[in-house]
Design a protein around this motif. Structure first.
Motif, PDB file in Angstrom:
ATOM      1  N   GLN B  26       0.855  -1.205   0.000  1.00  0.00           N
ATOM      2  CA  GLN B  26       0.000   0.000   0.000  1.00  0.00           C
ATOM      3  C   GLN B  26       0.889   1.252   0.000  1.00  0.00           C
ATOM      4  OE1 GLN B  26      -3.436   0.325   2.708  1.00  0.00           O
ATOM      5  NE2 GLN B  26      -2.917   2.471   3.008  1.00  0.00           N
ATOM      6  N   TYR B  53      -2.483   2.088   8.116  1.00  0.00           N
ATOM      7  CA  TYR B  53      -2.742   0.648   7.956  1.00  0.00           C
ATOM      8  C   TYR B  53      -3.009  -0.038   9.294  1.00  0.00           C
ATOM      9  CZ  TYR B  53      -3.012  -3.652   5.341  1.00  0.00           C
ATOM     10  OH  TYR B  53      -3.489  -4.790   4.756  1.00  0.00           O
ATOM     11  N   PHE B 163     -12.202   1.548   6.909  1.00  0.00           N
ATOM     12  CA  PHE B 163     -10.795   1.629   6.489  1.00  0.00           C
ATOM     13  C   PHE B 163     -10.653   2.583   5.296  1.00  0.00           C
ATOM     14  CE2 PHE B 163      -7.474   0.183   3.558  1.00  0.00           C
ATOM     15  CZ  PHE B 163      -6.358   0.275   4.369  1.00  0.00           C
ATOM     16  N   LEU B 167      -8.690   6.161   4.886  1.00  0.00           N
ATOM     17  CA  LEU B 167      -7.686   6.375   3.831  1.00  0.00           C
ATOM     18  C   LEU B 167      -7.884   7.744   3.166  1.00  0.00           C
ATOM     19  CD1 LEU B 167      -5.455   4.660   2.284  1.00  0.00           C
ATOM     20  CD2 LEU B 167      -7.191   4.320   0.542  1.00  0.00           C
TER      21      LEU B 167
END
Lengths: 256, 249
Positions: B26, B53, B163, B167
């Motif tokens: 990522q 993360y 999540f 982000l």
């Protein structure tokens, strides 16, 4: 003809099952939008001269791989949990003909994601989809879906011995997004990465879609994507036959 | 014990690909998008994505540890015991914080090494502190997620959506100033925003004394979300008892 019918019915049955799954439909549509949104903001705020449509198309195709990688990795394990793996392997039809449409259906669900990402880019970021060659664009999408589905088939077969294969499939989501050049030109990568990109069908799929939309000849890219897809299927069938033979002789098909 | 029993991702076959390898990729994905977009330095994306993360172990583990009881058909047995709820649930959260810290720290070190990020030697201990506080903060959000998991069937979908929101909104990849005003307002009240900013400043050589405000805000956000999540779990328990829906999976 019977083979085509089996592939078609297998694809349709799997699509019906996927349509009932929130994980594969709702999340498959929404999840890539987060990455697309971040990418749009980044390209909007940065100094990159490429059009936002470049990023929009890349983000759209990311969803196809996103819906395939984890699901395909887990596809055989899922049959184990459902208790249907032995029945499918014992069926008179080749198991490869049952598994292949399953993974292609997983990639096909990604078309939802592709459409939603393009729509999101247009509605929220004002990215208009202009298509230079509509025919090539329309054909590049199914070619990309089929070739990514074929890559999913190879993954499913390669991970047959792992109980937690979904995690391995999930692990490959980012690397393929990265090295296939969905959002980053391949020229930015170190030289040793490029051969890896070249053997990945998504690289050629996104190239074909971009060429069709932005101007360029998409046909060679479509041909390479399909050829690689066929190669994945061939290798997958060989691996699958070996794995099934070993599983039968050692009675380890269920892995439990 | 509950952590080991209910969080199946501790198996190396899941832990290594999902919590060690994936965050590094990522980071690389956004480092390269950043280079392509010519927006920020590599260091910006390494820090943002490594810290962000931690959301994966924090959100998923908290859901597994509380809502997971429902899927195992053991929630009723847990809630019928006279054990006090606060230590019962907080005890489950501690290993989640530790795991979130480990995952973020690993991603930061490995991602930073790959792109050649330079960190002042004296900054590592403060960075570790901020990383731990960020993991704590997100575990607070994990409590809310777990509470929702008692009524939502698709907990994996819910965790992935949260999540994704983190982000976009935390400034992990887009400078907060480049976000629209309403998104900046949201970013102020969610985990990671202040933690990420604090780590970026520490890596740039700002002394720990100058980022205490950011660290304190990050910790406070964690406490508020943790309290809200705990209240939500208790409320869901009451609703579940009243409507006999505790074990509805």
């Amino acid at each position: 003809m019977r083979t085509l019918r089996l592939l078609g019915l297998g694809w349709l049955l799997q699509m019906k099952m996927l349509w009932r799954s929130t994980f594969n439909t709702l999340l498959g549509v929404i999840y890539p939008l987060f990455f697309a949104t971040v990418a749009f903001f980044m390209f909007q705020a940065g100094d990159d001269p490429k059009p936002l449509l470049y990023a929009s198309l890349g983000a759209a195709v990311m969803g196809i791989w996103g819906t395939t990688s984890t699901a395909a990795g887990a596809s055989l394990a899922q049959q184990r949990w459902h208790g249907t793996l032995e029945l499918l392997v014992a069926a008179p039809a080749s198991f490869a003909l049952i598994l292949l449409p399953t993974t292609i259906a997983m990639a096909s669900i990604g078309i939802y994601s592709m459409a939603s990402t393009l729509l999101w880019g247009w509605l929220v970021f004002g990215i208009e989809l202009t298509i230079d060659s509509p025919l090539a664009f329309v054909l590049a999408i199914p070619a990309t879906v089929v070739s990514i589905g074929a890559l999913g088939f190879l993954l499913a077969v390669a991970f047959v011995r792992f109980r937690q294969a979904w995690a391995l499939g999930n692990m490959l989501e980012y690397p393929v997004w990265l090295v296939s050049g969905f959002l980053v030109p391949l020229a930015l990568f170190p030289g040793w990465v490029r051969p890896i990109s070249w053997v990945l069908a998504p690289t050629w799929g996104i190239n074909a879609i971009r060429d069709a939309a932005l101007g360029g000849s998409a046909w060679p890219d479509i041909a390479v994507a399909l050829a690689l897809g066929a190669g994945y299927v061939g290798i997958g069938i060989l691996l699958l036959n070996r794995a099934l033979y070993a599983a039968r002789s050692k009675a380890t098909l269920a892995l439990s | 014990m509950s952590y080991r029993a209910l969080f199946g991702w501790l198996s190396p076959w899941v832990f290594i690909p999902s919590l060690l390898v994936a965050p590094v990729f990522q980071i690389l994905l956004f480092v390269y998008i950043g280079r392509s977009a010519q927006l920020e330095s590599d260091e910006f994306y390494v820090i943002g994505n490594a810290i962000q993360y931690a959301a994966i172990p924090c959100l998923f583990a908290m859901t597994h540890l509380i809502a997971g009881e429902r899927f195992q058909q053991t929630l009723g047995y847990i809630l019928i015991t006279p054990a006090k709820r606060l230590p019962l649930f907080l005890g489950r959260a501690l290993p989640v914080v530790a795991n979130g810290f480990f995952v973020a720290a690993f991603a930061l070190v490995v991602g930073g090494t790959i792109v050649g990020m330079e960190v002042p030697a004296g900054a590592w201990a403060p960075i570790a502190l901020v990383t731990a506080v960020s993991a704590f903060s997100c575990t607070g959000l994990g409590f809310v997620n777990a509470g929702l998991g008692l009524v939502v069937r698709e907990t994996a979908v819910l965790s992935n959506i949260i999540f994704g929101l983190l982000l976009v909104f935390t400034g992990a990849n887009v400078p907060i100033d480049d976000l629209p005003g309403w998104m900046q307002a949201v970013s102020e009240v969610i985990p990671f925003t202040h933690g990420i900013e604090a780590v970026r400043q520490l890596v740039d050589g700002v002394p720990l004394a100058d980022v205490w405000g950011l660290i304190g805000t990050e910790a406070l956000i964690g406490v508020v979300y943790g309290a809200a999540g705990y209240a939500l779990i208790r409320a869901m328990e009451v609703v579940g008892r009243r409507h006999a829906t505790l074990d509805r999976a």
